[in-house]
Write an enzyme that holds these catalytic residues in place. Sequence first.
Site, short mmCIF file in Angstrom:
data_model
loop_
_atom_site.label_atom_id
_atom_site.label_comp_id
_atom_site.label_asym_id
_atom_site.label_seq_id
_atom_site.Cartn_x
_atom_site.Cartn_y
_atom_site.Cartn_z
N SER A 89 0.84 -1.20 0.00
CA SER A 89 0.00 0.00 0.00
C SER A 89 0.87 1.25 0.00
CB SER A 89 -0.92 0.01 1.23
OG SER A 89 -0.17 0.29 2.40
N SER A 91 0.88 3.73 2.24
CA SER A 91 0.89 4.44 3.52
C SER A 91 2.27 4.95 3.91
CB SER A 91 0.34 3.53 4.63
OG SER A 91 1.24 2.48 4.89
N LYS A 146 5.51 0.74 9.54
CA LYS A 146 5.33 2.16 9.86
C LYS A 146 6.63 2.72 10.42
CE LYS A 146 0.87 1.78 8.97
NZ LYS A 146 0.28 2.35 7.74
N SER A 255 -2.86 6.98 5.90
CA SER A 255 -2.25 5.89 6.66
C SER A 255 -3.10 5.58 7.88
CB SER A 255 -0.83 6.28 7.11
OG SER A 255 -0.29 5.30 7.97
#
Length: 307
Positions: A89, A91, A146, A255
């Site tokens: 993705s 994010s 992250k 996100s």
Amino acid sequence: MAGYFAIFLVLATVTSGLIWLLDARLFAPKRRQQVETAVAAAGGKLPEETIARLTKEPWLTETARSVFPILAIITVLRSFLFEPFQIPSGSMMPTLLVGDFILVQKFAYDVKDPVFRKNLYRNSLPQHGDIAVFKFPNNPRLDYIKRVIGLPGDRVIYRDKQFFIQRACPEELQGNCPGLEQVRYTFAGDSEFTQQGLPQKQYTERLGDRSYSILQTPALAEQKQRYYRQSGTAIDEWVVPEGHYFAVGDNRDNSQDSREWGFVAEELLVGKAVFIWMSFEFSDNPDRVLPRWVPSGVRFERIGRIQ
């Protein structure tokens, strides 16, 4: 519990190793004894073809002997050294793009067993600015990636699309603790990326001694109604519990991260993202003949260390 692939890999390694060991200790000596008996009965000599037939390993043993060393090496590398991941993705844009294939350093943090994820060795812990891979707290079968913004004991505020951090204060510094610090960022220019058709802007953010790029979508407001509510704090403020981390995406308005679902427990950490080893580009052109999952190009310029 680890992912199904990790469990399958460990089981396959153990099974093939046991088959090989069982044959070496039990059945191979019997085959050799058969040859010795046959040689004695034949007066001391047997044709090579007969000896080969009598000593031939069963196909299962032969297969296990062939694959065990390979599986063992893969298991050790993947479980304790480096594990490959694909970015699914956007994010973490612009740092990581969809189609990036990365290596995650498993021993960067605590070393865990590949099945039950119990600590085998205490190593270092995440630092401010690390890009960490971890098991999603709400569904540990999913892997998330992250950037670590808050460490245990940190007070984290996200207000007007700006982070502020009051770092954890050790007991010996009580009464002389650091104050709230703005995580500064500077405008780096208009971005080539968009979100929901809206233009995004790129900034260079500095957290401690780490500098990295982030994206913001100015036309989108903060979704504070979706924020994780922690008792005793404001809606846009969090105090990171002991043994937990606060992790967010570099694509700040696109996100789902700690701002929405809370903190990452230390035992959920998988490792630290360190290297892009391949990057494929995918086309959204509706007129394209090939399926969307087939790459349309390779971004060689992205191969290298992750900042």
